[in-house]
Write an enzyme that holds these catalytic residues in place. Structure first.
Site, PDB file in Angstrom:
ATOM      1  N   CYS A  33     -26.385  -1.459 -18.270  1.00 20.35           N
ATOM      2  CA  CYS A  33     -27.480  -0.755 -18.939  1.00 20.35           C
ATOM      3  C   CYS A  33     -28.805  -0.999 -18.235  1.00 20.35           C
ATOM      4  O   CYS A  33     -29.699  -0.177 -18.280  1.00 20.35           O
ATOM      5  CB  CYS A  33     -27.557  -1.165 -20.401  1.00 20.35           C
ATOM      6  SG  CYS A  33     -27.423  -2.931 -20.632  1.00 20.35           S
ATOM      7  N   TRP A  79     -18.026  -1.250 -23.178  1.00 14.34           N
ATOM      8  CA  TRP A  79     -16.890  -1.522 -22.289  1.00 14.34           C
ATOM      9  C   TRP A  79     -17.292  -2.084 -20.934  1.00 14.34           C
ATOM     10  O   TRP A  79     -16.442  -2.354 -20.108  1.00 14.34           O
ATOM     11  CB  TRP A  79     -16.049  -0.256 -22.095  1.00 14.34           C
ATOM     12  CG  TRP A  79     -16.834   1.005 -21.836  1.00 14.34           C
ATOM     13  CD1 TRP A  79     -17.122   1.977 -22.754  1.00 14.34           C
ATOM     14  CD2 TRP A  79     -17.435   1.436 -20.607  1.00 14.34           C
ATOM     15  NE1 TRP A  79     -17.856   2.973 -22.177  1.00 14.34           N
ATOM     16  CE2 TRP A  79     -18.064   2.672 -20.863  1.00 14.34           C
ATOM     17  CE3 TRP A  79     -17.496   0.899 -19.322  1.00 14.34           C
ATOM     18  CZ2 TRP A  79     -18.756   3.392 -19.869  1.00 14.34           C
ATOM     19  CZ3 TRP A  79     -18.177   1.599 -18.332  1.00 14.34           C
ATOM     20  CH2 TRP A  79     -18.794   2.826 -18.619  1.00 14.34           C
ATOM     21  N   GLU A  98     -13.221   0.882 -27.045  1.00 18.19           N
ATOM     22  CA  GLU A  98     -11.865   1.424 -27.088  1.00 18.19           C
ATOM     23  C   GLU A  98     -11.095   1.172 -25.788  1.00 18.19           C
ATOM     24  O   GLU A  98      -9.918   0.848 -25.817  1.00 18.19           O
ATOM     25  CB  GLU A  98     -11.978   2.928 -27.351  1.00 18.19           C
ATOM     26  CG  GLU A  98     -10.683   3.581 -27.760  1.00 18.19           C
ATOM     27  CD  GLU A  98     -10.897   5.056 -28.095  1.00 18.19           C
ATOM     28  OE1 GLU A  98     -12.057   5.478 -28.223  1.00 18.19           O
ATOM     29  OE2 GLU A  98      -9.899   5.764 -28.216  1.00 18.19           O
ATOM     30  N   GLU A 133     -29.407   8.454 -17.710  1.00 21.24           N
ATOM     31  CA  GLU A 133     -28.640   7.265 -17.373  1.00 21.24           C
ATOM     32  C   GLU A 133     -27.273   7.715 -16.850  1.00 21.24           C
ATOM     33  O   GLU A 133     -26.520   8.377 -17.560  1.00 21.24           O
ATOM     34  CB  GLU A 133     -28.470   6.377 -18.619  1.00 21.24           C
ATOM     35  CG  GLU A 133     -27.804   5.058 -18.294  1.00 21.24           C
ATOM     36  CD  GLU A 133     -27.726   4.126 -19.497  1.00 21.24           C
ATOM     37  OE1 GLU A 133     -27.539   4.612 -20.630  1.00 21.24           O
ATOM     38  OE2 GLU A 133     -27.832   2.900 -19.299  1.00 21.24           O
ATOM     39  N   LYS A 148     -18.364  12.076 -16.057  1.00 19.43           N
ATOM     40  CA  LYS A 148     -19.814  12.118 -16.288  1.00 19.43           C
ATOM     41  C   LYS A 148     -20.579  11.861 -14.992  1.00 19.43           C
ATOM     42  O   LYS A 148     -21.558  12.526 -14.675  1.00 19.43           O
ATOM     43  CB  LYS A 148     -20.213  11.029 -17.295  1.00 19.43           C
ATOM     44  CG  LYS A 148     -20.106  11.468 -18.733  1.00 19.43           C
ATOM     45  CD  LYS A 148     -20.681  10.384 -19.646  1.00 19.43           C
ATOM     46  CE  LYS A 148     -20.168  10.577 -21.066  1.00 19.43           C
ATOM     47  NZ  LYS A 148     -20.430   9.428 -21.924  1.00 19.43           N
ATOM     48  N   THR A 176     -27.913   4.900 -26.041  1.00 21.61           N
ATOM     49  CA  THR A 176     -29.031   5.227 -26.926  1.00 21.61           C
ATOM     50  C   THR A 176     -28.596   6.273 -27.947  1.00 21.61           C
ATOM     51  O   THR A 176     -28.989   6.218 -29.112  1.00 21.61           O
ATOM     52  CB  THR A 176     -30.214   5.728 -26.082  1.00 21.61           C
ATOM     53  OG1 THR A 176     -30.688   4.622 -25.299  1.00 21.61           O
ATOM     54  CG2 THR A 176     -31.351   6.239 -26.948  1.00 21.61           C
ATOM     55  N   GLU A 232     -29.117  -2.817 -28.476  1.00 20.82           N
ATOM     56  CA  GLU A 232     -29.362  -2.942 -27.036  1.00 20.82           C
ATOM     57  C   GLU A 232     -28.774  -1.693 -26.413  1.00 20.82           C
ATOM     58  O   GLU A 232     -27.563  -1.544 -26.369  1.00 20.82           O
ATOM     59  CB  GLU A 232     -28.713  -4.234 -26.531  1.00 20.82           C
ATOM     60  CG  GLU A 232     -29.358  -4.758 -25.275  1.00 20.82           C
ATOM     61  CD  GLU A 232     -28.663  -4.265 -24.042  1.00 20.82           C
ATOM     62  OE1 GLU A 232     -29.018  -3.165 -23.584  1.00 20.82           O
ATOM     63  OE2 GLU A 232     -27.755  -4.957 -23.572  1.00 20.82           O
ATOM     64  N   LYS A 269     -16.119  -5.151 -33.253  1.00 24.48           N
ATOM     65  CA  LYS A 269     -15.282  -4.053 -32.774  1.00 24.48           C
ATOM     66  C   LYS A 269     -15.506  -3.916 -31.277  1.00 24.48           C
ATOM     67  O   LYS A 269     -16.596  -3.557 -30.832  1.00 24.48           O
ATOM     68  CB  LYS A 269     -15.677  -2.757 -33.496  1.00 24.48           C
ATOM     69  CG  LYS A 269     -14.562  -1.734 -33.592  1.00 24.48           C
ATOM     70  CD  LYS A 269     -14.247  -0.984 -32.331  1.00 24.48           C
ATOM     71  CE  LYS A 269     -15.256   0.077 -31.980  1.00 24.48           C
ATOM     72  NZ  LYS A 269     -14.853   0.860 -30.776  1.00 24.48           N
ATOM     73  N   GLN A 316     -15.704   8.605 -17.992  1.00 21.57           N
ATOM     74  CA  GLN A 316     -16.926   8.142 -17.342  1.00 21.57           C
ATOM     75  C   GLN A 316     -17.009   8.683 -15.921  1.00 21.57           C
ATOM     76  O   GLN A 316     -18.073   9.079 -15.451  1.00 21.57           O
ATOM     77  CB  GLN A 316     -16.988   6.607 -17.347  1.00 21.57           C
ATOM     78  CG  GLN A 316     -18.297   6.034 -16.851  1.00 21.57           C
ATOM     79  CD  GLN A 316     -19.497   6.512 -17.673  1.00 21.57           C
ATOM     80  OE1 GLN A 316     -19.373   6.830 -18.847  1.00 21.57           O
ATOM     81  NE2 GLN A 316     -20.646   6.603 -17.030  1.00 21.57           N
TER      82      GLN A 316
END
Lengths: 289, 496, 312
Positions: free
Chosen positions: B309, B177, B204, B406, B359, B255, B275, B201, B356
Site C-alpha cells: 500500500c 493478501w 480470500e 493505485e 488489473k 480505500t 489502513e 478474517k 490482480q
C-alpha cells in the site's frame, strides 16, 4: 422627556476575521427564555459553510506554522478577552433561562478550559510524539501534525462551554475550525466571535456560524476539505455525518447529544482531545556517514 | 558521470552487458510447509468445520496448482467466533494480569521463530511473494511484532498519562493478501497486548498462514476464544465488521472497501482503524546519492511485486538528473530476477491472483494508450502462473491514470519536477497520504520536505522500512489510526 | 595544469561525482549474501574465483623457498581435479626475480607491491625507483599505494601526479592502485579516491581496496562503492578499469558473494581476471576445497590441501 431609544445590536457571524450576515440573507428569530424577541440571527446556509471553509483554508498554514509558544500566548489572550467581559457573556447565557450563578459558572469554566489548552500548545507534542528505537541503522521519530480544517457541531446545551471545549483542542495543535453554534442558544457564539476578534487569534482560525443543525449537517458531512468532524449531535445526525465522512475517509469524533454530557468534567479536556485531532507522521533517516 | 550531472544528457560511451555468462542454477527452497489438505475455521481454540460445510480452493499463484481447501466462514460461524471471543474476554483474557498476557505473546513470538521456515514456504506458495522476502522480512517482522507488543501488555498505564486505559473487548479485524501473516501480526499483537480478544478474517486468496497461526495459538496454550480466525470471502469480512459484539474494527485493504466499511458502520458507535491505499511519491533531488536512490526506488516499487500500500509508485525526479536516474533504473531493471517465488534467487515473484494481474495489465495498457514511455525488463517469465514484468513508465504526467490510481503491482511511473515547491505540490496532489520518500544529501531539506509532505510515513534516503516500534498509517484517504509504536497500541485502548 | 592555486575541495569533487549513503550501500550488499549459488553455477563461480586470485605472500620472513612453493601452488593449486592456475603471484619487489624463475612463460603473472608498501611513506623518487626495479626484475603487474596523506588533506593534484608518475614507471606492466580504504574511512572518500585514481590510469589498470596490512580490509561495502565508481567512469568515458579487493577474503563463500556483486553491478565483461582479482592467500585453498567437495560429494579435511597458509 421620552426614554432614550437603545441601539440594538445586529448579531453577525465571525468568519475569516470579519463579521458577516448569511450570504443567503436569511435570519431566524432568537427569543429569550420568556419567549420575547431578542434578535435576528443569521440563518447560515451551506454556501456560508463553504465560504467559512475557504477562510479557514487561508488561515490554516499560517496558524499551523506559528510556534507552539506563540499559539499558547494567543490562546491565553483569548481567555483574557472573555474574562474581561464575563458579565456580558453571562448575560448571553442567561437568555437561555439559566440563573446568573449558573451562567457565571459556565463562563468561568470556559475561561478555565481555554487557559488549560493555552498551556498545552508546547507540551502535547512531547507526550504524543516519540523517538522510536527501530532495529536498523535509522533514526526514527514520530511527530504530530494538525489535520487541517475541523468541522465542529456544538450541542444545544452549554452553548459556550461545549463550543469552546470542542474548538480548543482543535486549534491548540494548529488546526482551523468551522463551527456551527448551538441552534437554540446561538448568542454566546456571536459574543465569542466578538471576543475572538479582539484577541490575537488570526482571522479564519475559528469561524463561527449560526443556523439550523439539520440543514447544515449534510454539508458538514460531505465537504471533503473538512478533514475531521467533532461534535455532539443526535443519532440520526451522527449516522449522516459518518456516511458523508466515508466519502473522503474523514475522521469523526462525536458525542451523543441525546445523552447528558458532563462538559464541565476534567475528562472532557486534555491530551486525548488533542490527540483525536492530529495526524502522526513518522520519519526515517539512515544513521550513516 | 560528470557530464551527466552537469547536463541532462546521458550518452554513455558503452553499455554494460548483463548476459548469461554466469547464470545461477535453480535454488528452490525445499523446507516443508507442513500443510493440510483442508483447513477449517479456528474458533474457540479448535479447528471446526464451517456450519454450512462450504469450502473454497486456494491455489499457488506461481504455478496455478491447487494447494488446499479452505473453509468458507458464514454469518453463523462469525457469530460463534464473536461469542467465543466475548466469552474469553469476560472470563479469561480481560481479567488476566498484563504480565501473564505478555507471556503468551512472548510464547507466540518464539513459536513463530521456531516455525519460521515452514511458515515462509507456506506464505510464498499461497501468495506468490519471493521466498527471500517471506523468509527475511515477513516472518522475522511478524515475530518481532509479537515480541514488541508482548512487552507492552503490563505497561499499559504508561500509555496515557493521567488516564485509565482499557481494552475494547472483541475486536474484528480484516486483513489483506499482500502480507498475510505480517498483517495478522500487526493486528493481533497490539490487540492482545491491550487485552482485547480478536476475530480475524484473512484475505480470500491468502488464508493459509492465518489458519496455521491457529496451530501456533494452540501450541502456545492460548486460552480458547482469545484468537479466532474465520476464513472466507468479502461477506465473511462484512459479518465480522458488522457483528454487534465487535466494538472495534481494524481493516487493512483498499480505500474502496474502507469507505464501504465506514458506511456500513455509520449507524454504530464502533471504533475504527483503517489502513487503506496509497500512491506514494518517491522524490529524488539532484544532490541525492543516486545509486542508493535507485536501490530505494527499486525496493520502493518492486518489493513484494509492488503489492504494497505504501509502494513508491510515483517517482518524482528533479529534471536535471532525470535522464541519469532513468538510465540507472533501466540498468538495474535488467538485473532483477523474476520467476519461481520459491527460488531463493527470485527478486520478483508471482502476482497474487489472476484478478490482480488483470488489473495491472489494464492500467499498464492505459499508461501506454495515454502516451507514457514504457520500459520493461526483458526477463523470461514462467509459462504457468501469474507474472508481470517489472515495468517503468517515463514521461508520465500528473493527469495520467498510472500517476493517480493505485496499481498495486510492479509498475513505476516517473515524473519530473524543477523546484522543491513543485515536488511537494505534485506529491500532495492526491487523495491519498500514506507514505513518501525523499532523497537528498542536504539534511535541512529532508526536514523541510518531511514537514510539508502530507503522509503518515516519510522515508528519507531509504524506503519501505518497517518496525514494530515505528507507527505506520495514513493521512487523508489512506485511512486513520496507526499501527506500531505506542501510537498504534493506543488505537486498541479505550482511554477513560 | 591551469587550475586555481587552492587545492580542489572535497565539496567540488562530490558535486562532480556524487555521494554515497552508507546505510543504503550496506543494505544493497547485504542482499548479495542472500543469493544462493548451487551446482554448476557454484562450480563455475569457484573456478572463476581461482583464476582471479593474486596468490600473495607479503611477509618480512619471505624467502626464495617460500616464493618457490607459492609459485608451485599458483600454477597447480591442487593435485587432482583439474583446477586452473591463479591469475598471479604477488610478492615484495625483492622476491620478483625468484618468482620469475618459476612462473615466467606460464599463465601465472608476477605482481609486486612497490612504492614503499604498505605506507608509501618514502620519497617519490625512491618509490619510482622501486617500481622500475620490480619491472626490470620481471614484474608484470605493480601494486602501488596512493598518498593517503595528500588525499585526506585535499591535495588531489599531488595524489594524482604521483599515480601518473608510477604509471609511467610501469611501462608495459599493469598497475593496481591501492586506495587503502580503511584509512580513507568513509564511502564518500572511497568513491572520491577511486575517481581521482581512475582519471590518471590506463584502461584495464586496477583500483584495489587494501594493503592487507591494516585492521580493516576488503568489504562488500567498499567493493561495491569502487565497482559503482568503475561503472560510472566506464559509462561516461568508455575506459574500463579493473577491480581488486584484497585482504580479509578467506572463504569460498565470501569470494562468491564478491563475484555476485560483480555480476550484478558490472555484468559479464568484468567476470574475468583481466577485470577482477582477489588479493588473497588462504582463499585459494578454500576455493579448491569447495571444488573438491563439489567433485567428490564429500566434505574435505584441510590437510588434503597444500600450503594451507594464514594471513594475507
Amino acid at each position: 422627556m421620552s426614554a432614550r431609544l437603545t441601539i440594538t445590536k445586529t448579531p453577525k457571524c465571525y468568519v475569516g476575521g470579519a463579521f458577516i450576515r448569511s450570504e443567503s440573507g436569511r435570519v431566524f428569530e432568537l427569543k429569550d427564555h420568556k419567549g420575547e424577541f431578542f434578535a435576528n440571527v443569521p440563518l447560515c446556509s451551506r454556501k456560508d459553510l463553504r465560504n467559512a471553509v475557504e477562510a479557514a483554508a487561508k488561515a490554516g498554514p499560517g496558524w499551523a506554522k506559528r510556534t507552539a509558544f506563540n499559539r499558547g500566548q494567543i490562546l491565553y489572550r483569548v481567555a483574557e478577552m472573555i474574562e474581561s467581559r464575563v458579565e456580558d457573556m453571562a448575560g448571553a447565557l442567561m437568555l437561555g433561562g439559566v440563573t446568573k450563578a449558573a451562567a457565571m459558572k459556565e463562563v468561568v469554566a470556559a475561561v478555565e478550559r481555554i487557559v488549560h489548552y493555552a498551556g498545552w500548545t508546547d507540551k502535547y507534542e512531547a507526550m504524543l510524539g516519540s523517538v522510536n528505537p527501530v532495529a536498523s541503522a535509522h533514526f526514527n521519530f514520530t511527530v504530530t501534525e494538525p489535520m487541517g480544517i475541523i468541522g465542529v457541531l456544538a450541542p444545544d446545551e452549554r452553548p459556550l462551554l461545549a463550543l469552546v471545549s470542542l474548538i480548543l483542542p482543535a486549534i491548540t495543535s494548529g488546526n482551523c475550525v468551522v463551527a456551527l453554534a448551538s441552534e437554540t442558544q446561538p448568542y454566546p457564539a456571536i459574543l465569542l466571535g466578538e471576543m475572538l476578534a479582539v484577541s490575537d487569534l488570526p482571522g479564519g482560525v475559528v469561524n463561527l456560524l449560526t443556523g439550523k443543525r439539520a440543514e447544515m449537517v449534510p454539508t458538514f458531512a460531505t465537504h471533503e476539505h473538512l478533514r475531521a468532524i467533532s461534535g455532539a449531535v443526535n443519532a440520526e445526525q451522527r449516522k449522516a455525518l459518518r456516511l458523508g465522512a466515508a466519502e473522503s475517509v474523514k475522521r469523526v469524533r462525536l458525542w451523543k447529544a441525546e445523552e447528558a454530557v458532563d462538559w464541565e468534567s476534567d475528562a472532557m479536556e486534555g491530551l486525548e482531545e488533542i490527540r483525536a485531532l492530529v495526524e502522526c507522521k513518522t520519519t526515517w533517516h539512515p544513521v550513516g556517514g | 558521470m560528470i557530464m551527466a550531472r552537469a547536463s541532462n544528457k546521458t550518452n554513455p560511451a558503452r553499455e554494460l552487458v548483463f548476459g548469461d555468462l554466469w547464470e545461477y542454477d535453480a535454488a528452490p527452497e525445499t523446507a516443508a510447509p507442513k500443510l493440510k489438505k483442508r483447513y477449517d475455521l479456528f474458533i474457540n481454540g479448535q479447528f471446526v468445520a464451517p456450519k454450512k460445510g462450504k469450502y473454497f480452493t486456494t491455489i499457488n499463484p506461481g504455478t496455478e496448482v491447487k494447494i488446499a481447501d479452505i473453509a468458507l466462514g458464514g454469518a453463523a460461524d462469525v457469530d460463534a467466533a464473536c461469542k467465543a471471543a466475548q466469552k474469553a474476554f469476560t472470563t479469561v483474557w480481560g481479567p488476566m494480569p498484563g504480565k501473564e498476557r505478555g507471556k503468551y505473546l512472548y510464547r507466540i513470538a518464539r513459536l513463530l521463530q521456531d516455525h519460521a521456515r515452514e511458515f515462509a514456504v507456506a506464505e510464498t506458495m499461497d501468495g506468490g511473494k519471493p521466498i527471500k522476502e517471506s523468509r527475511d522480512f515477513d516472518l522475522p517482522m511478524a515475530a518481532a511484532h509479537f515480541f514488541y507488543h508482548a512487552g507492552w501488555a503490563d505497561k499499559l498505564p504508561y500509555l496515557a498519562a493521567g488516564r485509565q486505559v482499557a481494552p475494547y473487548g472483541v475486536v474484528g479485524q480484516v486483513i489483506p493478501w499482500n502480507f498475510p501473516l505480517l498483517m495478522l501480526a500487526w493486528k493481533i499483537a497490539p490487540a492482545l497486548a491491550a487485552g482485547n480478544c480478536v476475530v480475524l478474517k484473512p484475505a480470500e486468496t491468502t488464508s493459509l498462514t492465518a489458519l496455521k497461526f491457529g496451530e501456533i495459538c494452540q501450541e502456545a496454550g492460548l486460552p480458547p476464544g482469545v484468537v479466532n480466525i474465520v476464513s472466507g470471502a468479502g461477506e465473511t469480512g462484512a459479518a465480522v465488521i458488522n457483528h454487534p459484539l465487535t466494538s472495534k474494527v481494524a481493516f487493512t485493504g483498499s480505500t474502496e472497501v474502507g469507505k464501504l466499511i465506514m458506511r456500513s458502520l455509520a449507524g454504530t458507535e464502533k471504533k475504527m482503524t483503517l489502513e487503506l491505499g496509497g500512491k506514494a511519491a518517491n522524490i529524488v533531488f539532484e544532490d541525492a546519492p543516486l545509486d542508493q536512490a535507485v536501490e530505494g526506488i527499486i525496493n520502493g516499487i518492486f518489493f513484494n511485486q509492488g503489492h504494497v500500500c505504501c509502494a513508491g509508485s510515483r517517482l518524482l525526479v528533479q529534471e536535471s538528473v532525470a535522464g541519469e536516474v532513468l538510465a540507472r533504473l533501466k540498468r538495474r531493471l535488467a538485473t532483477l530476477r523474476v520467476g519461481d517465488p520459491l527460488d531463493k534467487n527470485t527478486d520478483i515473484g508471482a502476482i497474487n491472483s489472476k484478478e490482480q494481474l488483470g488489473k495491472i495489465t489494464e492500467l499498464v495498457k492505459a499508461g501506454v494508450a495515454e502516451g507514457a514511455e514504457m520500459h520493461q525488463s526483458a526477463c523470461q517469465l514462467p509459462a504457468k502462473g501469474f507474472y508481470f514484468r517489472p515495468t517503468l513508465f517515463a514521461k508520465v504526467s500528473m493527469s495520467h491514470r498510472i500517476a493517480r490510481e493505485e496499481i498495486f503491482g510492479p509498475v513505476l511511473s516517473m515524473l519530473t519536477f524543477r523546484t522543491l515547491e513543485e515536488a511537494v505540490e505534485k506529491a500532495n496532489n492526491t487523495p491519498y497520504g500514506l507514505s513518501a520518500g525523499v532523497w537528498t544529501d542536504k539534511g535541512s531539506k529532508i526536514l523541510k520536505m518531511s514537514t510539508l509532505l502530507k503522509a503518515g510515513v516519510v522515508w528519507a534516503n531509504t524506503y519501505n522500512k518497517f518496525d514494530p516500534a515505528s507507527p505506520f498509517g495514513g493521512y487523508k484517504e489512506s485511512g486513520f489510526g496507526r499501527e506500531g509504536g505506542k501510537q498504534g497500541l493506543m488505537d486498541y485502548c479505550k482511554v477513560g | 595544469m591551469p587550475v586555481a592555486k587552492s587545492p580542489p575541495s572535497f565539496r567540488r569533487l562530490f558535486d562532480d561525482i556524487g555521494t554515497v549513503d552508507a546505510v543504503g550501500i550496506e543494505e544493497r550488499v547485504a542482499k548479495y549474501g542472500t543469493r544462493s549459488v548451487k551446482k554448476k553455477a557454484k562450480v563455475f563461480g569457484l573456478r572463476l574465483a581461482v583464476t582471479m586470485v593474486d596468490l600473495t605472500t607479503l611477509e618480512g620472513k619471505d624467502t626464495p623457498g617460500k616464493v618457490a612453493s607459492l609459485c608451485a601452488k599458483a600454477l597447480r593449486p591442487h593435485d587432482v581435479g583439474e583446477i586452473p592456475p591463479t591469475a598471479a603471484v604477488c610478492v615484495y619487489p625483492a622476491m620478483v626475480r625468484h618468482a620469475a624463475k618459476h612462473v615466467k612463460g606460464t599463465a601465472v603473472r608476477i605482481a609486486s607491491v612497490a612504492t614503499a608498501f604498505p605506507s608509501g611513506q618514502a620519497p617519490l623518487k625512491t618509490r619510482l625507483a622501486e617500481v622500475r626495479a620490480a619491472v626490470a626484475d620481471g614484474a608484470d603487474e605493480i601494486d602501488m599505494v596512493i598518498n593517503r596523506g595528500a588525499f585526506l588533506s585535499g591535495e588531489f593534484g599531488l595524489m594524482q601526479d604521483e599515480i601518473a608518475a608510477v604509471v609511467e614507471a610501469c611501462g608495459a606492466a599493469t598497475l593496481k592502485v591501492i586506495l587503502e580504504t580503511s584509512e580513507l574511512e568513509t564511502y564518500d572518500n572511497i568513491r572520491a579516491a577511486s575517481f581521482l585514481a581512475m582519471r590518471v590510469i590506463r584502461p584495464n589498470d586496477f583500483i584495489k581496496t587494501s594493503t592487507g596490512k591494516t585492521s580493516a580490509n576488503a568489504t562488500l561495502g567498499n567493493n561495491q562503492v569502487m565497482l559503482e565508481a568503475i561503472r560510472d567512469h566506464f559509462l561516461a568515458t568508455g575506459v574500463p578499469i579493473a577491480m581488486k579487493p584484497a585482504g580479509g577474503i578467506r572463504t569460498a563463500k565470501q569470494a562468491l558473494t564478491f563475484l555476485i556483486a560483480v555480476k550484478e553491478t558490472m555484468g559479464d565483461e568484468w567476470l574475468n581476471n583481466g577485470r577482477y582479482r582477489f588479493g588473497a592467500s588462504a582463499l585459494l585453498n578454500d576455493l579448491v576445497r569447495q571444488l573438491e567437495k563439489e567433485r567428490t560429494g564429500a566434505y574435505q579435511a584441510p590437510w588434503n590441501f597444500s600450503e594451507a597458509s594464514e594471513g594475507y
